[in-house]
Design an enzyme around this catalytic site. Sequence first.
Site, PDB file in Angstrom:
ATOM      1  N   ASN A  70       3.158   3.340 -10.705  1.00  0.00           N
ATOM      2  CA  ASN A  70       1.597   3.583 -11.097  1.00  0.00           C
ATOM      3  C   ASN A  70       0.280   3.116 -10.375  1.00  0.00           C
ATOM      4  O   ASN A  70      -0.853   3.805 -10.970  1.00  0.00           O
ATOM      5  CB  ASN A  70       1.782   1.825 -12.198  1.00  0.00           C
ATOM      6  CG  ASN A  70      -0.035   1.479 -12.524  1.00  0.00           C
ATOM      7  OD1 ASN A  70      -0.682   1.956 -13.595  1.00  0.00           O
ATOM      8  ND2 ASN A  70      -0.638   0.646 -12.179  1.00  0.00           N
ATOM      9  N   LYS A  84      -1.812  15.121  -9.792  1.00  0.00           N
ATOM     10  CA  LYS A  84      -0.620  14.676 -10.974  1.00  0.00           C
ATOM     11  C   LYS A  84      -0.040  15.426 -11.693  1.00  0.00           C
ATOM     12  O   LYS A  84       1.457  15.529 -11.885  1.00  0.00           O
ATOM     13  CB  LYS A  84      -1.876  13.617 -12.417  1.00  0.00           C
ATOM     14  CG  LYS A  84      -2.484  13.159 -11.350  1.00  0.00           C
ATOM     15  CD  LYS A  84      -1.551  11.743 -11.796  1.00  0.00           C
ATOM     16  CE  LYS A  84      -1.966  10.460 -11.794  1.00  0.00           C
ATOM     17  NZ  LYS A  84      -1.628   8.729 -11.818  1.00  0.00           N
ATOM     18  N   ASP A 115       0.818  -1.011  -0.102  1.00  0.00           N
ATOM     19  CA  ASP A 115       0.073  -0.143  -0.222  1.00  0.00           C
ATOM     20  C   ASP A 115       0.723   1.126   0.253  1.00  0.00           C
ATOM     21  O   ASP A 115       2.227   0.761   0.759  1.00  0.00           O
ATOM     22  CB  ASP A 115      -0.931   0.326   0.933  1.00  0.00           C
ATOM     23  CG  ASP A 115      -2.273   1.112   1.224  1.00  0.00           C
ATOM     24  OD1 ASP A 115      -1.614   2.111   1.148  1.00  0.00           O
ATOM     25  OD2 ASP A 115      -2.743   1.110   1.802  1.00  0.00           O
ATOM     26  N   TYR A 156      -7.688  15.621  -7.840  1.00  0.00           N
ATOM     27  CA  TYR A 156      -6.408  14.220  -9.655  1.00  0.00           C
ATOM     28  C   TYR A 156      -5.731  15.346 -10.343  1.00  0.00           C
ATOM     29  O   TYR A 156      -4.847  14.795  -9.958  1.00  0.00           O
ATOM     30  CB  TYR A 156      -7.178  13.356  -9.517  1.00  0.00           C
ATOM     31  CG  TYR A 156      -7.317  12.553 -10.386  1.00  0.00           C
ATOM     32  CD1 TYR A 156      -6.171  11.381 -10.820  1.00  0.00           C
ATOM     33  CD2 TYR A 156      -7.112  12.598 -12.261  1.00  0.00           C
ATOM     34  CE1 TYR A 156      -6.126  10.754 -11.241  1.00  0.00           C
ATOM     35  CE2 TYR A 156      -5.988  11.910 -13.104  1.00  0.00           C
ATOM     36  CZ  TYR A 156      -5.736  10.810 -12.045  1.00  0.00           C
ATOM     37  OH  TYR A 156      -4.963   9.854 -13.946  1.00  0.00           O
ATOM     38  N   THR A 177     -10.273   1.186 -17.691  1.00  0.00           N
ATOM     39  CA  THR A 177     -10.193   0.711 -17.015  1.00  0.00           C
ATOM     40  C   THR A 177     -10.842   1.430 -16.021  1.00  0.00           C
ATOM     41  O   THR A 177     -11.962   1.748 -16.786  1.00  0.00           O
ATOM     42  CB  THR A 177      -8.608   1.186 -16.529  1.00  0.00           C
ATOM     43  OG1 THR A 177      -8.968   2.376 -15.828  1.00  0.00           O
ATOM     44  CG2 THR A 177      -7.939   0.531 -17.184  1.00  0.00           C
TER      45      THR A 177
END
Length: 229
Positions: free
Chosen positions: A83, A156, A56, A152, A187
Site C-alpha cells: 500500500n 503506478k 521502509d 506518480y 487522505t
Amino acid sequence: MPNLALVTGANKGIGLEIVRQLAAKDWRVFLTGRSRSQVMDAAASLGPSVTPIVLDVTSISSIESAFRTVSQETDHLDVLVNNAAIADDDDGSVFDLPAERLHRMFETNTIGPLLMIQAFLPLLRSSQSGRIINVSSGAGQLSELGTWAPAYSISKTALNGVTNQFASALTGENIPVNSVCPGWVRTDMGGSDAPRSVEQGADTIVWLATEAPQSMTGQFVKDRKAIPW
Ligand SMILES: NC(=O)c1ccc[n+]([C@@H]2O[C@H](COP(=O)([O-])OP(=O)(O)OC[C@H]3O[C@@H](n4cnc5c(N)ncnc54)[C@H](OP(=O)(O)O)[C@@H]3O)[C@@H](O)[C@H]2O)c1
C-alpha cells in the site's frame, strides 16, 4: 489460528483503514511504516491483534529486518498488501519531468512492492491461500489518456507491470496477485476534496484479501470489479 496479513504504509490513510477492517474481522495484522513512533501509536489504537513493525520499502535492509521479525512470529503469511506510496508531482509536466523525481517515485511505488513480494514469498508460499495485493491508481491506467502527475502515474503503470509479472509467475502456485485502484480518497495524499472516505477506499482491498475468489488473479480491480489496464 487467525488469518495473517502485512500492510505497508499503514500508519495512516488507506493503509491504516485496511488494518482496522482486517483486525475487525479477527485477523492478525502486521502494521508497518517507516516511523517507529507512528507505527507504535497506530497499532496501539487498534488493539492486541495488530503488531507494529518499522519498514521502509525503499531499504532492502529494512525489508529484510521486517521479514526476520515476522518470521519469528509466524511460519506463514496469508496476505501481503503493498500500500505504501508517495505522490508529490501533481503540478509536474512530462515535458520537463526530472529523472530524479521518476527514480524517487519508482523506488517507493514500484521497486518497493517488487522487493517486498520477493522477500515475503517464502511466508506467502507457506500459507494455504496466499494473496498479494498491490495498491495502484487509475492514474496509471493505460486505457485512459492523461497528463496528471507524470512520475506518480508512470510508477503506478509500472506497478501494474509488477502485478502482471508476478501473477503470471505464480499461476501454478495458487497465489493470486492483483492491482487495486481505491478511487480518489480523502487522505493526506488524496486531499480533503476527494469524494471517497478511507472506508470506501479500503473496501476492495479488504475484499480481495478476504472474500474474492482465490482464482481471481492478474487483474486491475476497482469497486470489486476488474477494469481495463
Ligand atoms: N488517496 C487517493 O486518492 C489515492 C488514489 C489512488 C491510489 N491511491 C493509493 O493508495 C495508497 C495509499 O494512499 P493514501 O492516500 O493512504 O496515502 P497517504 O495517506 O499519503 O499514506 C501513504 C503511506 O505510505 C507510506 N510511505 C511512503 N513512503 C514509504 C516508504 N518508503 N516506506 C514505507 N511506507 C512509506 C506513508 O508513510 P509516512 O507517513 O511515513 O509518509 C504513509 O503511511 C497508495 O498506494 C496510493 O498511491 C490513493
